[in-house]
Design a protein around this motif. Sequence first.
Motif, short mmCIF file in Angstrom:
data_model
loop_
_atom_site.label_atom_id
_atom_site.label_comp_id
_atom_site.label_asym_id
_atom_site.label_seq_id
_atom_site.Cartn_x
_atom_site.Cartn_y
_atom_site.Cartn_z
N ARG A 75 -56.82 52.89 -3.76
CA ARG A 75 -57.21 54.28 -3.92
C ARG A 75 -56.09 55.03 -4.61
NH1 ARG A 75 -60.44 55.35 1.55
NH2 ARG A 75 -62.12 53.92 1.05
N ILE A 76 -56.49 55.92 -5.50
CA ILE A 76 -55.51 56.75 -6.18
C ILE A 76 -54.73 57.56 -5.16
CG2 ILE A 76 -55.15 58.46 -7.99
CD1 ILE A 76 -56.42 55.93 -9.04
N SER A 77 -55.42 58.03 -4.15
CA SER A 77 -54.77 58.86 -3.13
C SER A 77 -53.71 58.07 -2.37
CB SER A 77 -55.81 59.40 -2.16
OG SER A 77 -56.47 58.35 -1.49
N THR A 78 -53.96 56.80 -2.16
CA THR A 78 -52.97 55.96 -1.48
C THR A 78 -51.75 55.74 -2.36
OG1 THR A 78 -54.71 54.80 -0.25
CG2 THR A 78 -52.57 53.72 -0.38
N LEU A 79 -52.01 55.40 -3.61
CA LEU A 79 -50.92 55.21 -4.57
C LEU A 79 -50.08 56.48 -4.68
CD1 LEU A 79 -49.50 53.51 -6.72
CD2 LEU A 79 -51.24 54.26 -8.35
N GLU A 80 -50.79 57.56 -4.72
CA GLU A 80 -50.15 58.88 -4.83
C GLU A 80 -49.22 59.14 -3.64
OE1 GLU A 80 -53.06 61.98 -5.51
OE2 GLU A 80 -52.17 63.06 -3.83
N THR A 81 -49.69 58.88 -2.47
CA THR A 81 -48.88 59.13 -1.28
C THR A 81 -47.68 58.21 -1.23
OG1 THR A 81 -50.94 59.71 -0.16
CG2 THR A 81 -48.98 59.50 1.20
N ILE A 82 -47.88 56.96 -1.63
CA ILE A 82 -46.76 56.02 -1.68
C ILE A 82 -45.68 56.56 -2.62
CG2 ILE A 82 -46.04 53.74 -2.47
CD1 ILE A 82 -48.73 52.65 -1.48
N CYS A 83 -46.10 57.00 -3.80
CA CYS A 83 -45.14 57.54 -4.78
C CYS A 83 -44.43 58.77 -4.23
CB CYS A 83 -45.84 57.88 -6.09
SG CYS A 83 -46.36 56.44 -7.04
N GLU A 84 -45.19 59.56 -3.51
CA GLU A 84 -44.62 60.79 -2.96
C GLU A 84 -43.56 60.46 -1.91
OE1 GLU A 84 -47.61 63.42 -1.36
OE2 GLU A 84 -46.09 64.45 -0.14
N ILE A 85 -43.93 59.55 -0.99
CA ILE A 85 -43.02 59.21 0.10
C ILE A 85 -41.79 58.48 -0.41
CG2 ILE A 85 -42.79 58.02 2.32
CD1 ILE A 85 -44.95 59.95 2.67
N LEU A 86 -42.02 57.53 -1.30
CA LEU A 86 -40.89 56.73 -1.80
C LEU A 86 -40.19 57.40 -2.98
CD1 LEU A 86 -42.38 53.11 -1.61
CD2 LEU A 86 -40.82 54.25 -0.03
N GLU A 87 -40.69 58.57 -3.36
CA GLU A 87 -40.12 59.30 -4.49
C GLU A 87 -39.93 58.37 -5.69
OE1 GLU A 87 -37.16 62.57 -3.08
OE2 GLU A 87 -36.87 60.87 -1.73
N CYS A 88 -41.04 57.85 -6.15
CA CYS A 88 -40.97 56.94 -7.28
C CYS A 88 -42.21 57.06 -8.14
CB CYS A 88 -40.82 55.50 -6.77
SG CYS A 88 -42.29 54.87 -5.93
N GLN A 89 -42.22 56.34 -9.23
CA GLN A 89 -43.34 56.31 -10.15
C GLN A 89 -44.15 55.03 -9.93
OE1 GLN A 89 -44.41 58.59 -12.48
NE2 GLN A 89 -42.93 59.95 -11.47
N PRO A 90 -45.44 55.06 -10.29
CA PRO A 90 -46.26 53.85 -10.19
C PRO A 90 -45.58 52.65 -10.84
CG PRO A 90 -47.64 55.71 -10.76
CD PRO A 90 -46.24 56.22 -10.76
N GLY A 91 -44.93 52.91 -11.97
CA GLY A 91 -44.25 51.83 -12.67
C GLY A 91 -43.11 51.20 -11.90
N ASP A 92 -42.61 51.92 -10.90
CA ASP A 92 -41.52 51.38 -10.09
C ASP A 92 -42.02 50.34 -9.09
OD1 ASP A 92 -39.61 53.02 -11.28
OD2 ASP A 92 -40.01 54.66 -9.89
#
Lengths: 68, 68
Positions: free
Chosen positions: B44-61
Amino acid sequence: MPIIINLDVMLAKRKMRSNELAEKIGITTANLSILKTGKAKAIRISTLETICEILECQPGDIMEYVKE
Amino acid sequence: MPIIINLDVMLAKRKMRSNELAEKIGITTANLSILKTGKAKAIRISTLETICEILECQPGDIMEYVKE
DNA sequence: ATAAAAATTATCGAAAAACGATAATTAATT
DNA sequence: AATTAATTATCGTTTTTCGATAATTTTTAT
């Protein structure tokens, strides 16, 4: 919508249109458009994979997380 | 599996464990584990989004496309 | 300007998959 | 050795993709 999927840059780089990409991925242009316009709520790994394969790019080239 | 999701690097960088990330995302450790071990077929985009938010990173990371 | 092609939007139904809850097992840490 | 963390598994529910199709809008080419 903090996660942005932008295919336009890579499509331009490959001189490819959406309908051609859709055909190569094996999905309808309608569904690819949903992806392109940020309306998808999820994405199959296999779809992302094929996009990366066809456009010869990394997920990071077409996805960006933008705060709030 | 040409698309690799690797959370370990960013988790280490943030000195965070999977169970803590799962809790902050709001999913079970079981389901986060499926993501981590490459068993998820979609995300889910929302899951990916939250992961990026929490880990302060980009999808590419955390995602990589590996040929063949 | 006009015509053609491409892209977006919309609806419906079916198939796929996320995810919760839970429990059991395995791995890692202390 | 004991505890904590992570993985694996199963079941049911909910969400979402995606095809098919059609209509509309936008872009491109003539």
